[in-house]
Design a protein around this motif. Structure first.
Motif, PDB file in Angstrom:
ATOM      1  N   ILE A   1       0.839  -1.197   0.000  1.00 41.89           N
ATOM      2  CA  ILE A   1       0.000   0.000   0.000  1.00 41.89           C
ATOM      3  C   ILE A   1       0.877   1.251   0.000  1.00 41.89           C
ATOM      4  O   ILE A   1       1.844   1.322   0.730  1.00 41.89           O
ATOM      5  N   SER A   2       0.517   2.242  -0.800  1.00 37.47           N
ATOM      6  CA  SER A   2       1.261   3.506  -0.846  1.00 37.47           C
ATOM      7  C   SER A   2       1.340   4.116   0.544  1.00 37.47           C
ATOM      8  O   SER A   2       0.324   4.239   1.232  1.00 37.47           O
ATOM      9  N   GLY A   3       2.541   4.509   0.937  1.00 37.47           N
ATOM     10  CA  GLY A   3       2.740   5.090   2.262  1.00 37.47           C
ATOM     11  C   GLY A   3       1.829   6.268   2.535  1.00 37.47           C
ATOM     12  O   GLY A   3       1.235   6.379   3.604  1.00 37.47           O
ATOM     13  N   ASN A   4       1.680   7.139   1.543  1.00 35.14           N
ATOM     14  CA  ASN A   4       0.877   8.339   1.809  1.00 35.14           C
ATOM     15  C   ASN A   4      -0.606   8.003   1.923  1.00 35.14           C
ATOM     16  O   ASN A   4      -1.353   8.689   2.590  1.00 35.14           O
TER      17      ASN A   4
ATOM     18  N   GLY B   1     -12.496   5.559  -7.344  1.00 32.40           N
ATOM     19  CA  GLY B   1     -11.170   5.539  -7.946  1.00 32.40           C
ATOM     20  C   GLY B   1     -11.160   4.908  -9.316  1.00 32.40           C
ATOM     21  O   GLY B   1     -12.126   4.261  -9.740  1.00 32.40           O
ATOM     22  N   GLY B   2     -10.061   5.099 -10.020  1.00 36.73           N
ATOM     23  CA  GLY B   2      -9.853   4.438 -11.297  1.00 36.73           C
ATOM     24  C   GLY B   2      -9.420   2.994 -11.068  1.00 36.73           C
ATOM     25  O   GLY B   2      -9.178   2.579  -9.931  1.00 36.73           O
ATOM     26  N   ALA B   3      -9.329   2.233 -12.150  1.00 33.33           N
ATOM     27  CA  ALA B   3      -9.069   0.800 -12.039  1.00 33.33           C
ATOM     28  C   ALA B   3      -7.659   0.472 -11.536  1.00 33.33           C
ATOM     29  O   ALA B   3      -7.408  -0.630 -11.077  1.00 33.33           O
ATOM     30  N   PHE B   4      -6.752   1.447 -11.599  1.00 32.28           N
ATOM     31  CA  PHE B   4      -5.384   1.185 -11.152  1.00 32.28           C
ATOM     32  C   PHE B   4      -5.042   1.963  -9.887  1.00 32.28           C
ATOM     33  O   PHE B   4      -3.881   2.103  -9.516  1.00 32.28           O
ATOM     34  N   SER B   5      -6.068   2.466  -9.219  1.00 32.56           N
ATOM     35  CA  SER B   5      -5.885   3.416  -8.130  1.00 32.56           C
ATOM     36  C   SER B   5      -5.191   2.827  -6.895  1.00 32.56           C
ATOM     37  O   SER B   5      -5.621   1.826  -6.329  1.00 32.56           O
ATOM     38  N   ASN B   6      -4.127   3.503  -6.460  1.00 31.62           N
ATOM     39  CA  ASN B   6      -3.457   3.126  -5.210  1.00 31.62           C
ATOM     40  C   ASN B   6      -4.400   3.321  -4.025  1.00 31.62           C
ATOM     41  O   ASN B   6      -4.330   2.595  -3.033  1.00 31.62           O
TER      42      ASN B   6
ATOM     43  N   LYS C   1      16.662   2.461 -10.669  1.00 31.36           N
ATOM     44  CA  LYS C   1      16.649   1.282  -9.809  1.00 31.36           C
ATOM     45  C   LYS C   1      17.992   0.559  -9.859  1.00 31.36           C
ATOM     46  O   LYS C   1      18.509   0.103  -8.835  1.00 31.36           O
ATOM     47  N   SER C   2      18.565   0.443 -11.042  1.00 35.89           N
ATOM     48  CA  SER C   2      19.818  -0.309 -11.099  1.00 35.89           C
ATOM     49  C   SER C   2      20.947   0.496 -10.446  1.00 35.89           C
ATOM     50  O   SER C   2      21.831  -0.074  -9.820  1.00 35.89           O
ATOM     51  N   ARG C   3      20.893   1.817 -10.513  1.00 30.63           N
ATOM     52  CA  ARG C   3      21.933   2.632  -9.869  1.00 30.63           C
ATOM     53  C   ARG C   3      21.778   2.749  -8.372  1.00 30.63           C
ATOM     54  O   ARG C   3      22.736   2.687  -7.624  1.00 30.63           O
ATOM     55  N   HIS C   4      20.543   2.971  -7.911  1.00 28.25           N
ATOM     56  CA  HIS C   4      20.341   3.343  -6.504  1.00 28.25           C
ATOM     57  C   HIS C   4      19.581   2.294  -5.702  1.00 28.25           C
ATOM     58  O   HIS C   4      19.338   2.491  -4.518  1.00 28.25           O
ATOM     59  N   LYS C   5      19.185   1.207  -6.364  1.00 29.49           N
ATOM     60  CA  LYS C   5      18.434   0.137  -5.679  1.00 29.49           C
ATOM     61  C   LYS C   5      17.124   0.636  -5.071  1.00 29.49           C
ATOM     62  O   LYS C   5      16.681   0.166  -4.026  1.00 29.49           O
ATOM     63  N   VAL C   6      16.539   1.629  -5.706  1.00 29.76           N
ATOM     64  CA  VAL C   6      15.242   2.128  -5.242  1.00 29.76           C
ATOM     65  C   VAL C   6      14.259   2.042  -6.406  1.00 29.76           C
ATOM     66  O   VAL C   6      14.499   2.601  -7.479  1.00 29.76           O
ATOM     67  N   ALA C   7      13.155   1.312  -6.195  1.00 27.19           N
ATOM     68  CA  ALA C   7      12.129   1.203  -7.238  1.00 27.19           C
ATOM     69  C   ALA C   7      11.258   2.456  -7.228  1.00 27.19           C
ATOM     70  O   ALA C   7      10.945   3.000  -6.171  1.00 27.19           O
ATOM     71  N   LEU C   8      10.894   2.924  -8.402  1.00 26.72           N
ATOM     72  CA  LEU C   8       9.974   4.059  -8.535  1.00 26.72           C
ATOM     73  C   LEU C   8       8.742   3.577  -9.280  1.00 26.72           C
ATOM     74  O   LEU C   8       8.835   2.672 -10.106  1.00 26.72           O
ATOM     75  N   ASP C   9       7.602   4.176  -8.989  1.00 28.28           N
ATOM     76  CA  ASP C   9       6.387   3.789  -9.715  1.00 28.28           C
ATOM     77  C   ASP C   9       6.217   4.710 -10.921  1.00 28.28           C
ATOM     78  O   ASP C   9       6.727   5.833 -10.920  1.00 28.28           O
ATOM     79  N   PRO C  10       5.525   4.244 -11.957  1.00 33.49           N
ATOM     80  CA  PRO C  10       5.433   5.036 -13.186  1.00 33.49           C
ATOM     81  C   PRO C  10       4.444   6.197 -13.114  1.00 33.49           C
ATOM     82  O   PRO C  10       4.517   7.111 -13.930  1.00 33.49           O
ATOM     83  N   ILE C  11       3.542   6.191 -12.137  1.00 33.18           N
ATOM     84  CA  ILE C  11       2.469   7.188 -12.142  1.00 33.18           C
ATOM     85  C   ILE C  11       2.836   8.428 -11.322  1.00 33.18           C
ATOM     86  O   ILE C  11       2.516   9.546 -11.705  1.00 33.18           O
ATOM     87  N   TYR C  12       3.530   8.215 -10.208  1.00 38.52           N
ATOM     88  CA  TYR C  12       3.836   9.344  -9.327  1.00 38.52           C
ATOM     89  C   TYR C  12       5.335   9.556  -9.099  1.00 38.52           C
ATOM     90  O   TYR C  12       5.902  10.561  -9.524  1.00 38.52           O
TER      91      TYR C  12
ATOM     92  N   GLY D   1       5.306   5.899  -2.507  1.00 36.42           N
ATOM     93  CA  GLY D   1       4.887   4.506  -2.714  1.00 36.42           C
ATOM     94  C   GLY D   1       4.395   4.287  -4.125  1.00 36.42           C
ATOM     95  O   GLY D   1       5.015   4.737  -5.083  1.00 36.42           O
ATOM     96  N   GLY D   2       3.258   3.585  -4.251  1.00 39.15           N
ATOM     97  CA  GLY D   2       2.674   3.372  -5.574  1.00 39.15           C
ATOM     98  C   GLY D   2       3.223   2.166  -6.311  1.00 39.15           C
ATOM     99  O   GLY D   2       2.851   1.920  -7.466  1.00 39.15           O
ATOM    100  N   LEU D   3       4.075   1.400  -5.643  1.00 39.30           N
ATOM    101  CA  LEU D   3       4.734   0.300  -6.359  1.00 39.30           C
ATOM    102  C   LEU D   3       3.754  -0.800  -6.769  1.00 39.30           C
ATOM    103  O   LEU D   3       4.040  -1.565  -7.684  1.00 39.30           O
ATOM    104  N   GLN D   4       2.586  -0.847  -6.116  1.00 35.58           N
ATOM    105  CA  GLN D   4       1.583  -1.848  -6.524  1.00 35.58           C
ATOM    106  C   GLN D   4       1.110  -1.612  -7.960  1.00 35.58           C
ATOM    107  O   GLN D   4       0.588  -2.509  -8.606  1.00 35.58           O
ATOM    108  N   GLY D   5       1.302  -0.392  -8.466  1.00 35.30           N
ATOM    109  CA  GLY D   5       0.817  -0.071  -9.810  1.00 35.30           C
ATOM    110  C   GLY D   5       1.724  -0.562 -10.938  1.00 35.30           C
ATOM    111  O   GLY D   5       1.332  -0.510 -12.111  1.00 35.30           O
TER     112      GLY D   5
END
Ligand SMILES: *Cc1c(COP(=O)(O)O)cnc(C)c1O
Length: 292
Positions: A24-27, A51-56, A231-242, A271-275
């Motif tokens: 779940i998105s932290g915020n 919400g929309g169909a992809f909503s966090n 992600k490959s440089r910093h080992k941190v995943a980002l989500d595409p929407i936010y 957060g948002g990684l579920q998307g």
């Protein structure tokens, strides 16, 4: 240095709100905290939201309902989804958590804040605690005021992605006057400025609207490439929407010399990684590179 922060380089740091929950998105959890307390206080057993169909936010409400003992109803934009054989990963998760869906047309969805429409929903579902789309209300902003801590005073800039404006409003309210809060809208929308003014009690903020990539959930190969490289440089995943769009914006602004020299920047990873899975399904259909 605060051990809970992720150091990206000498001046960019990440507050990992995405680690507050694995899915779940932290915020979104922050935004629900005081709303759930209020629903309990009012002795409501049912949460209803939009919400929309992809909503966090839909995923977060479904999860919170399961965790804290509420029935949940999600009013979802897109009536065509009623007949789709397979739910996307977000809705599949929400259903597993026990959420009931009501799919409505895009046209009807636009009336979701009208009194008559809400009345219709009360006739259909009975009494419920209503949480607005994206979860933003006064209690949500109160929850987001808890994101920043005293230790974050040393940052000159606090950056966050913006959807409905609740998160940035909380950050503004708990920031120091010496800090500047920069929001990166994830969608096209002139209404955001006004939304934030409703909730925020300071003027030390700015929206930078050049990084929405064409609108909500719109992305291109350049953004996918940036997210994968980050992600490959910093080992941190980002989500595409936010968060991907925000971080892309921060680096572009760094390149352009926007930030005062030597200043420290704190990026809120909301957060948002579920998307990601849902977005990858779409990218595969379009033969585009996916997020790895
Ligand atoms: C919903 C969401 C946002 C936007 O928050 P608002 O309070 O609606 O502006 C930002 N990041 C993530 C990951 C989100 O899920």
């Amino acid at each position: 240095m605060d051990k809970t922060l992720i150091v990206i380089d000498n001046h960019v740091f990440i507050k990992p709100e995405y680690l507050n929950h694995e899915f779940i998105s932290g915020n979104k959890l922050r935004k629900l905290k005081y709303n759930l307390k209020e629903a309990k206080r009012l002795k409501k057993n049912v949460l209803l939201t939009f919400g929309g169909a992809f909503s966090n936010h839909i995923a977060a409400v479904a999860y919170a309902g399961k965790e804290y003992g509420f029935e949940t109803i999600g009013v979802i934009r897109g009536e065509e989804l009623v007949n789709s054989a397979k739910l996307n990963p977000t809705l599949a998760f929400a259903r597993e958590c026990g959420m009931t869906f009501k799919f409505i047309s895009r046209h009807e969805y636009r009336t979701k804040t009208d009194v008559l429409f809400i009345e219709k929903l009360r006739n259909e579902f009975g009494d419920f605690y209503l949480i607005p789309e994206g979860g933003t209300n006064v209690l949500a902003v109160k929850g987001c005021e808890e994101i920043l801590t005293v230790a974050d005073k040393k940052f000159d800039y606090i950056c966050c992605p913006v959807g409905t404006g609740g998160t940035i409003s909380g950050l503004i309210n708990s920031s120091y006057n010496t800090q500047k809060i920069i929001g990166f809208p994830a969608l096209k929308g002139d209404f955001l400025q006004e939304e934030i003014i409703k909730f925020a009690n300071n003027s030390n903020w700015e929206l930078i609207s050049e990084y929405h990539f064409g609108g909500y959930a719109k992305i291109n190969e350049q953004l996918v490439h940036f997210i994968n490289q980050f992600k490959s440089r910093h080992k941190v995943a980002l989500d595409p929407i936010y968060t991907g769009k925000m971080m892309f914006g921060i680096y572009d602004l760094l390149d352009k010399g926007y930030f005062k020299k030597g200043s420290k920047i704190l990026a809120i990873h909301t957060g948002g990684l579920q998307g990601i899975d849902g977005m990858n399904e779409k990218l595969r259909q379009q033969n585009m590179p996916i997020i790895v």
